[in-house]
Every structure is written in C-alpha cells, then in structure tokens.
Design an enzyme around this catalytic site. Structure first.
Site, PDB file in Angstrom:
ATOM      1  N   SER A 220       4.560   1.230  11.458  1.00  0.00           N
ATOM      2  CA  SER A 220       3.332   1.165  10.527  1.00  0.00           C
ATOM      3  C   SER A 220       3.973   0.295   9.319  1.00  0.00           C
ATOM      4  CB  SER A 220       2.830   2.288  10.239  1.00  0.00           C
ATOM      5  OG  SER A 220       2.253   3.272  11.326  1.00  0.00           O
ATOM      6  N   GLY A 222       2.264  -0.404   6.887  1.00  0.00           N
ATOM      7  CA  GLY A 222       1.225  -0.424   5.535  1.00  0.00           C
ATOM      8  C   GLY A 222       0.261  -1.574   5.731  1.00  0.00           C
ATOM      9  N   GLY A 225       0.039  -4.190   8.834  1.00  0.00           N
ATOM     10  CA  GLY A 225      -0.406  -4.087  10.171  1.00  0.00           C
ATOM     11  C   GLY A 225       0.611  -3.055  10.739  1.00  0.00           C
ATOM     12  N   ASP A 252      -1.033   9.426  11.059  1.00  0.00           N
ATOM     13  CA  ASP A 252      -1.121  10.304  12.064  1.00  0.00           C
ATOM     14  C   ASP A 252      -2.352   9.942  13.129  1.00  0.00           C
ATOM     15  OD1 ASP A 252       0.863  11.449  10.643  1.00  0.00           O
ATOM     16  OD2 ASP A 252      -0.725  12.466   9.525  1.00  0.00           O
TER      17      ASP A 252
END
Length: 327
Positions: A220, A222, A225, A252
């Site tokens: 991830s 942020g 993407g 999650d």
C-alpha cells in the site's frame, strides 16, 4: 473460507471532531465503537462481502467478551483463546480533512502457555481455510519469531498465508515463505533499511522481500495507490476516493479484497484497490459492502510510472490509505 489470526485485537472507539486542540475540551460530532485489530478488520470486510470467515483471537476481560459479541453481530465466526489479561481498547480522532490521530494501547501480555495454545489452535481450527491472514502487531510476551511459527503451522494445515506485520516479525516470518506479505510504504522502507522516494524504489524493495521468501508483495503506497509484485508480473494501480472520512482499517479492507479475489494477479489487485477506496469514505473502521465498491473506477497497469515520486504517508488520499491501519 478465510481464517484471520490477530494476536493483539482491540475495541476501537472513533470520534469525529471538528479540530484537535491540545489542552482544550473537544466535542465530538459522532462516535462509534468497532471491533478492532488488523486481522479483525480483514474478517469484517470478508464477512461484509458475504464470504465465510473465522477470527481466531486471544480474548480476556469484559472488553474481550464485547469484542466477540460485536463480531458475531457482523457475521464473523469467532474462535477465542482465553487469556488472563484484558483485551486492549484504542481511541481514534478523525478531523474533517481526514487527518487521523490514534492512541493505541500496548495490549495484554501473552503467557508462553497462551502463546502455545494460539499456535495449536491455528492447526486445528475448523473449516479448512483457503487462506490464513496473520495480521497486526505482536503483544507483550510474544517473540518476534511468533509469526514465523504461525506461518509454518498454517502451511502444515494446507493453507496459504497472507502476512501483514512489520519490523523484526516480518523479516523473521519471510524465512517460512508466506504466499503474500502486505506492507505499507513505511514498513516496506523499514524492511529494506532505506527510504523509498519513487515507485521504482518501491518495486526494488518489494523484489527484495520476494528474494527473502515472500511469494508476493502487495504494498500500500498511501495516496499513490498500490503495488503488486508476484509470479504473474509487476502491477500498479489506483482508485479515486471522492471524500476521505476515515482511513482506519482501509489497508485491512484492501487485503480482504485481495484475498476474496483469489489472492494473486491483477484482478486481485483491482479488488484490493476497490475495497480500500470504498473503506476510506466510510466512518470509523466501517468495512464496505459490495454495493459500495466502484470497480469501474479502478485502474491497474503493467506499464509502471517508475519515476513517480511517492508522497509522504498521511497525504491526501486517492485510494486505500493504509499507513494508519490498526496495529
């Protein structure tokens, strides 16, 4: 069926506040109480998608009892291992621009006997899971190699493993070959011991984790993407979030979407992006339902913009902002 293991679950109270003024009385506009912990959130997102899931949790005290009740009401089966300590409670403060301030308790100490029982339960848990998602921080009392032992036992049970943790616990578990690891940008940089300034840097770091034993890396990034490095190739994707309300649990939700879609390849990445983008637009740590997903707005490509400069964690979001997910 997807089994999640969360060694340090929590009750999460989220307050929406107009601003965070240190030393002042702050009146919340809304609040909610959710079962928390990274693996718990994965189970909640899986259940919201209508897929069977069981959450394996060490639970203690009134907070542990309430956590199990809240999960049951959301369609999550709970396998509880009783502990002598009390399940922790966390607090999150969300400002109108999406800025999140979290206060996470350390959690109860897990005794050697309780630790052994948790590991044994993974091997005997009913349902023959397709995936076991091992998620979150380790509470006091658990050795950094605990996740490595868990991955080994999951493989003995014939399940594939998705691992979402960080630091020494992540590096130790790589030796057991988890099928997927899901760091965020900060955790990926920590794992390789250097900053990641561009997407090319992130790709190289993910490839290093694969060389250390990870079957695939779902990272991830942020606001920038998500990145997937796997046997099928290297893929990058984005999905817009029109209004960021809370990014608690967004990473999650993304992992849940990835596993629901098979846990491999660009289609799974697209599902992860859709789930993460939907999650940040919901209050607290609410998990999205299929009706709230926008798969047509997801973009996944093998033509990576390698010179893309990565923004610092905590920037304005366009997709699954996961750096602040429950630990």
């Amino acid at each position: 069926m997807i089994l999640t293991v969360t060694p340090n679950p929590s009750l999460d109270r989220t307050y929406e506040v107009p601003s965070l003024d240190r030393g002042q009385v702050v009146r919340a506009g809304a609040d909610r109480l959710d079962p928390g912990g990274k693996g718990v959130n994965v189970s909640r997102a899986v259940a919201a998608a209508g897929v069977r899931t069981t959450a394996l949790l060490p639970l203690g005290g009134a907070a542990g009892t309430l956590l199990a009740e809240l999960l049951g009401a959301q369609g999550v089966d709970v396998t509880a291992v009783s502990i002598s300590g009390r399940t922790r409670s966390n607090v999150a403060l969300v400002e109108p621009d999406g800025t999140l301030t979290k206060i996470n308790a350390p959690g109860p100490e897990i005794s050697p006997q309780e630790s052994a029982l948790l590991l044994d339960t993974v091997r005997t848990c009913a349902g023959h899971p397709d995936w076991i998602a091992c998620c979150g921080s380790l509470p006091p009392g658990l050795d950094p190699r605990w996740y490595a032992d868990l991955v080994a036992r999951a493989h003995e049970a014939g399940a594939r493993v998705a691992l979402d943790t960080s630091g020494p616990a992540l590096l130790a578990a790589l030796t057991e070959g988890p099928e997927v690891v899901k760091p965020n940008a900060t955790e990926l940089a920590e794992a390789v011991g250097r900053p990641l300034d561009t997407l090319a840097d992130a790709v190289k770091a993910a490839e290093e984790l694969c060389s250390l034993g990870a079957g695939a890396v779902l990272a991830s990034l942020g606001a920038d993407g998500q990145l997937l490095v796997c046997a099928e190739g290297t893929f990058y994707g984005t999905a817009p979030a029109r209004a960021v309300r809370s990014d608690v649990g967004a990473g999650d939700a993304a992992l849940a979407g990835f596993l629901i879609a098979g846990g491999s390849g660009p289609q799974a990445l697209a599902s992860a992006l859709a789930h993460g983008a939907a999650a940040v637009q919901l209050p607290g740590s609410s998990m999205p339902t299929p009706a709230q997903l926008r798969p047509d707005e997801v973009r996944v490509t093998e033509d990576l913009p390698l010179d893309l400069v990565l923004r610092p964690s905590g920037g304005a979001a366009t997709t699954a902002r996961s750096s602040a997910s429950n630990r």
